[in-house]
Design a protein around this motif. Structure first.
Motif, short mmCIF file in Angstrom:
data_model
loop_
_atom_site.label_atom_id
_atom_site.label_comp_id
_atom_site.label_asym_id
_atom_site.label_seq_id
_atom_site.Cartn_x
_atom_site.Cartn_y
_atom_site.Cartn_z
N GLY A 5 36.75 17.30 40.47
CA GLY A 5 36.87 18.74 40.29
C GLY A 5 37.51 19.45 41.48
N LEU A 6 38.14 18.69 42.37
CA LEU A 6 38.84 19.28 43.51
C LEU A 6 39.85 18.29 44.05
CD1 LEU A 6 36.88 18.76 46.67
CD2 LEU A 6 35.57 18.74 44.61
N ARG A 7 40.75 18.79 44.88
CA ARG A 7 41.81 17.94 45.44
C ARG A 7 41.50 17.46 46.85
NH1 ARG A 7 45.98 17.10 42.42
NH2 ARG A 7 46.51 18.52 40.75
N CYS A 8 40.70 18.20 47.59
CA CYS A 8 40.34 17.76 48.93
C CYS A 8 39.04 18.43 49.37
CB CYS A 8 41.45 18.05 49.93
SG CYS A 8 41.78 19.79 50.17
N GLU A 9 38.38 17.78 50.31
CA GLU A 9 37.15 18.32 50.88
C GLU A 9 36.87 17.59 52.18
OE1 GLU A 9 33.51 17.52 48.71
OE2 GLU A 9 34.29 15.58 48.05
N THR A 10 35.92 18.11 52.92
CA THR A 10 35.48 17.47 54.15
C THR A 10 34.06 16.97 53.94
OG1 THR A 10 36.85 18.96 55.47
CG2 THR A 10 35.05 17.84 56.61
N LEU A 11 33.85 15.70 54.26
CA LEU A 11 32.52 15.10 54.14
C LEU A 11 32.08 14.57 55.49
CD1 LEU A 11 32.72 12.97 50.85
CD2 LEU A 11 31.63 15.19 51.16
N SER A 12 30.78 14.61 55.72
CA SER A 12 30.19 14.03 56.92
C SER A 12 29.67 12.64 56.56
CB SER A 12 29.06 14.91 57.44
OG SER A 12 28.48 14.34 58.59
N LEU B 187 32.98 -0.12 51.18
CA LEU B 187 32.17 0.07 49.98
C LEU B 187 31.11 1.16 50.20
CD1 LEU B 187 31.50 -0.70 47.10
CD2 LEU B 187 30.07 -2.55 47.98
N GLN B 188 30.49 1.18 51.37
CA GLN B 188 29.50 2.23 51.66
C GLN B 188 30.16 3.60 51.68
OE1 GLN B 188 28.13 0.57 55.36
NE2 GLN B 188 26.20 -0.14 54.46
N LEU B 189 31.39 3.67 52.20
CA LEU B 189 32.11 4.95 52.21
C LEU B 189 32.37 5.40 50.77
CD1 LEU B 189 33.53 7.25 53.65
CD2 LEU B 189 35.55 5.77 53.86
N TRP B 190 32.80 4.49 49.90
CA TRP B 190 33.00 4.83 48.49
C TRP B 190 31.69 5.34 47.89
CZ3 TRP B 190 36.11 6.33 44.92
CH2 TRP B 190 35.77 6.19 43.58
N GLU B 191 30.58 4.67 48.20
CA GLU B 191 29.29 5.08 47.65
C GLU B 191 28.89 6.47 48.14
OE1 GLU B 191 26.89 1.72 48.80
OE2 GLU B 191 27.57 0.53 47.08
N GLU B 192 29.22 6.81 49.38
CA GLU B 192 28.95 8.17 49.88
C GLU B 192 29.76 9.20 49.10
OE1 GLU B 192 26.84 9.42 52.37
OE2 GLU B 192 25.96 7.42 52.23
N ILE B 193 31.00 8.86 48.81
CA ILE B 193 31.86 9.77 48.04
C ILE B 193 31.33 9.92 46.62
CG2 ILE B 193 34.19 10.05 47.09
CD1 ILE B 193 35.17 8.67 49.76
N VAL B 194 30.89 8.82 46.02
CA VAL B 194 30.35 8.88 44.65
C VAL B 194 29.04 9.67 44.63
CG1 VAL B 194 29.41 7.47 42.77
CG2 VAL B 194 31.57 6.83 43.85
N LYS B 195 28.25 9.62 45.71
CA LYS B 195 27.03 10.45 45.76
C LYS B 195 27.39 11.92 45.64
CE LYS B 195 24.19 7.73 48.86
NZ LYS B 195 23.60 7.71 50.20
N ALA B 196 28.48 12.31 46.26
CA ALA B 196 28.91 13.71 46.19
C ALA B 196 29.51 14.04 44.82
CB ALA B 196 29.93 14.01 47.30
N ALA C 16 32.31 7.35 39.66
CA ALA C 16 31.85 5.96 39.51
C ALA C 16 32.62 5.21 38.42
CB ALA C 16 30.35 5.95 39.21
N VAL C 17 33.12 5.91 37.41
CA VAL C 17 33.80 5.25 36.30
C VAL C 17 35.14 4.62 36.72
CG1 VAL C 17 32.70 6.70 34.56
CG2 VAL C 17 34.97 7.33 35.44
N ILE C 18 35.72 5.03 37.84
CA ILE C 18 37.01 4.47 38.26
C ILE C 18 36.87 3.48 39.41
CG2 ILE C 18 38.37 6.42 37.41
CD1 ILE C 18 38.59 7.37 40.35
#
Length: 110
Positions: free
Chosen positions: A42-49, A57-66, A71-73
Motif C-alpha cells: 500500500g505504499l512505495r517507500c518507508e523507513t523501518l527500524s 530472511l529475518q529482514l524479510w520477516e521484519e518487513i512482512v510483520k509491517a 507474505a504471498v510473494i
C-alpha cells in the motif's frame, strides 16, 4: 534528588525500546517497494527500524510483520540491499543507517 550515576540523558531510550538515533543495536533503513510489492504494502517507500546485524530472511520477516500481505510473494520476490541482489536465507547483513532495501517482485512479460 538523583545520584550522579543515575541521571538520564535527554533522548535516551526507555527500557525495552530501540534507541531513537539508531544506536548500536538498530538502524533506520529505507524500504522501497516496486510493482506488486507496492500494491500489497500500500505504499512505495518507508523507513523501518531494524537490527543492524540481521539475516536476509529475518529482514524479510521484519518487513512482512509491517505488511503481512507481502507474505504471498515470498518465494518469488527479488530482494536487494544497497542495490545488490540478496537471496533470502541465512546470509548475515550488516546494515548502516540510511541503507536502501528494495523489494522487487517478478515482472511478467513476453
Amino acid at each position: 534528588r538523583r545520584s550522579p550515576g543515575r541521571r538520564r540523558r535527554p533522548g535516551s531510550a526507555a527500557e525495552g525500546s530501540s534507541p531513537p538515533d539508531g544506536g548500536s543495536m538498530c538502524c533506520q533503513v529505507s524500504v522501497l517497494y516496486f510493482a506488486r510489492s507496492a500494491e500489497l504494502a500500500g505504499l512505495r517507500c518507508e523507513t523501518l527500524s531494524v537490527p543492524r546485524e540481521i539475516t536476509s530472511l529475518q529482514l524479510w520477516e521484519e518487513i512482512v510483520k509491517a505488511h503481512p500481505r507481502l507474505a504471498v510473494i515470498r518465494d518469488q520476490v527479488v530482494f536487494a540491499v544497497r542495490q545488490e541482489y540478496v537471496l533470502l536465507g541465512d546470509q548475515l547483513l550488516v546494515l548502516q543507517p540510511g541503507d536502501e532495501v528494495a523489494i522487487i517482485p517478478p515482472i511478467s512479460g513476453g
